[in-house]
Design an enzyme around this catalytic site. Structure first.
Site, PDB file in Angstrom:
ATOM      1  CG  ASP A   1      -2.106   0.910   1.081  1.00 28.32           C
ATOM      2  OD1 ASP A   1      -2.359   1.396  -0.041  1.00 28.32           O
ATOM      3  OD2 ASP A   1      -2.785   1.155   2.096  1.00 28.32           O
TER       4      ASP A   1
ATOM      5  CG  HIS B   1      -0.167   2.200  -9.279  1.00 32.73           C
ATOM      6  ND1 HIS B   1      -0.420   1.879  -7.968  1.00 32.73           N
ATOM      7  CD2 HIS B   1      -1.228   2.962  -9.683  1.00 32.73           C
ATOM      8  CE1 HIS B   1      -1.576   2.418  -7.593  1.00 32.73           C
ATOM      9  NE2 HIS B   1      -2.080   3.085  -8.611  1.00 32.73           N
TER      10      HIS B   1
ATOM     11  CG  LEU C   1       8.817 -17.262  -3.422  1.00 27.72           C
ATOM     12  CD1 LEU C   1       8.896 -17.246  -1.902  1.00 27.72           C
ATOM     13  CD2 LEU C   1       9.078 -15.864  -3.964  1.00 27.72           C
TER      14      LEU C   1
HETATM   15  C1  IPE Z   1      -5.531  -2.733  -0.230  1.00 30.48           C
HETATM   16  O1  IPE Z   1      -5.168  -1.392  -0.338  1.00 30.48           O
HETATM   17  C2  IPE Z   1      -5.479  -3.402  -1.569  1.00 30.48           C
HETATM   18  C3  IPE Z   1      -4.149  -3.567  -2.173  1.00 30.48           C
HETATM   19  C4  IPE Z   1      -3.022  -3.238  -1.640  1.00 30.48           C
HETATM   20  C5  IPE Z   1      -4.134  -4.180  -3.476  1.00 30.48           C
HETATM   21  P1  IPE Z   1      -6.249  -0.235  -0.490  1.00 30.48           P
HETATM   22  O2  IPE Z   1      -5.478   1.033  -0.646  1.00 30.48           O
HETATM   23  O3  IPE Z   1      -7.217  -0.563  -1.555  1.00 30.48           O
HETATM   24  O4  IPE Z   1      -6.993  -0.287   0.913  1.00 30.48           O
HETATM   25  P2  IPE Z   1      -7.847   0.817   1.680  1.00 30.48           P
HETATM   26  O5  IPE Z   1      -8.865   1.338   0.719  1.00 30.48           O
HETATM   27  O6  IPE Z   1      -6.906   1.888   2.110  1.00 30.48           O
HETATM   28  O7  IPE Z   1      -8.420   0.089   2.861  1.00 30.48           O
HETATM   29  C1  IPE Z   2      -1.495   0.284  -3.397  1.00 36.73           C
HETATM   30  O1  IPE Z   2      -1.318   1.651  -3.430  1.00 36.73           O
HETATM   31  C2  IPE Z   2      -1.761  -0.297  -4.769  1.00 36.73           C
HETATM   32  C3  IPE Z   2      -3.164  -0.700  -4.984  1.00 36.73           C
HETATM   33  C4  IPE Z   2      -4.125  -0.673  -4.080  1.00 36.73           C
HETATM   34  C5  IPE Z   2      -3.496  -1.204  -6.293  1.00 36.73           C
HETATM   35  P1  IPE Z   2      -2.532   2.663  -3.441  1.00 36.73           P
HETATM   36  O2  IPE Z   2      -2.904   2.936  -4.855  1.00 36.73           O
HETATM   37  O3  IPE Z   2      -3.626   2.189  -2.566  1.00 36.73           O
HETATM   38  O4  IPE Z   2      -1.858   3.966  -2.817  1.00 36.73           O
HETATM   39  P2  IPE Z   2      -2.461   4.929  -1.709  1.00 36.73           P
HETATM   40  O5  IPE Z   2      -2.908   4.077  -0.573  1.00 36.73           O
HETATM   41  O6  IPE Z   2      -3.596   5.653  -2.350  1.00 36.73           O
HETATM   42  O7  IPE Z   2      -1.329   5.838  -1.352  1.00 36.73           O
HETATM   43 MG    MG Z   3      -4.048   2.402  -0.592  1.00 34.37          MG
END
Ligand code: IPE
Ligand code: IPE
Ligand code: MG
Length: 245
Positions: free
Chosen positions: A23, A40, A134
């Site tokens: 995240d 990303h 792995l």
């Molecule tokens: C969880 O992260 C999903 C992934 C890392 C793929 P999100 O960014 O979607 O989660 P919330 O919305 O903060 O809970």
């Molecule tokens: C995690 O990073 C990747 C996915 C959920 C696909 P985010 O896109 O959720 O990044 P933040 O949480 O908005 O910073």
């Molecule tokens: Mg996120």
């Protein structure tokens, strides 16, 4: 079913299965005045680094949360960018993963993914099926509640067809009917970016998982951070509801 420590690698100090909620990509990019996609893209580098670090450490299963059932709610441009990166990743990384002996798997509602991505996933799973390094599990369009509900429905259908009795359904049968049937429960779950929630990841499987939260945003999470999480895991006393030693 008793919940037992799973140390398939023979060393209880090294987690057999590490799961990661990757995240913070968007915040990483925003902090630099860049579009979220750049976060990303940079995050894919962390994926490469962590796969290598996990193999090196003797971890046997690494599950990465790549896209949740709820992430479909994001703006369509971001969903398209994420799917584009996934496509690129599957096309470009597979040869390298195969060379490293990685066995590749996907969990989640893959039927919601574009047909060409589904085909790439299937090809990757088939090509790496017999690898003994792995096991890399990528959770795509994955939601823990959906997985549990789908499993309950499948078991209900078996009862209706007369293949099962309601009394046959116990924790063991349920676990072995999930998509993760042949994967041990995660020993360690890492979430980056400072959020301390499960966000519908492996709900059933994390009953006795150790959690490590770090403020580091995923694009900055590399081998040293991974090793720090393994070291935090080593200091945990896992009791599974019993009395510690
Ligand atoms: C969880 O992260 C999903 C992934 C890392 C793929 P999100 O960014 O979607 O989660 P919330 O919305 O903060 O809970
Ligand atoms: C995690 O990073 C990747 C996915 C959920 C696909 P985010 O896109 O959720 O990044 P933040 O949480 O908005 O910073
Ligand atoms: Mg996120």
């Amino acid at each position: 079913m008793p919940i037992k420590p799973q140390s398939q690698n023979g060393d209880i100090h090294v987690p057999t299965h590490v799961a990661i909620i990757m995240d913070g990509n968007g915040r990483w990019a925003s902090a630099r005045g860049l579009p979220r996609t750049e976060g990303h893209r940079q995050g894919a580098e962390s994926v490469r680094a962590v796969i290598k670090a996990a193999s090196r450490a003797g971890v046997e299963y690494l599950t990465l949360f790549g896209f949740s059932s709820e992430n479909w709610k994001r703006p369509s441009g971001e969903v398209m960018d994420l799917m584009g990166l996934l496509r690129l990743y599957l096309r470009k990384e597979l040869a390298e993963l195969h060379k490293q002996g990685v066995r590749f798997r996907v969990i989640g509602e893959r039927s919601r993914l574009a047909p060409d991505i589904q085909a790439l996933i299937e090809a990757a799973e088939n090509r790496t099926r017999d690898n003994v390094g792995l096991t890399l599990v990528l959770a795509l369009s994955y939601g823990g509640r959906a997985e549990i509900a789908n499993t309950a429905r499948a078991l209900a259908e078996k009862v209706q067809n007369g293949e099962l009795l309601p009394s046959d359904i116990d924790e063991n049968l349920f676990a072995s009917s999930l998509e993760t049937a042949d994967i041990p429960d995660p020993d360690l779950l890492i979430r980056t970016s400072g959020e301390q929630r499960i966000s519908n990841f492996l709900l059933w499987q994390t009953a006795y998982t150790e959690f490590v939260f770090t403020d580091t945003l995923w694009p900055d999470f590399r081998a040293d951070e991974f090793e720090a999480a393994l070291s935090a895991f080593r200091s945990r006393d896992r009791r599974y509801g019993a009395v510690g030693v």
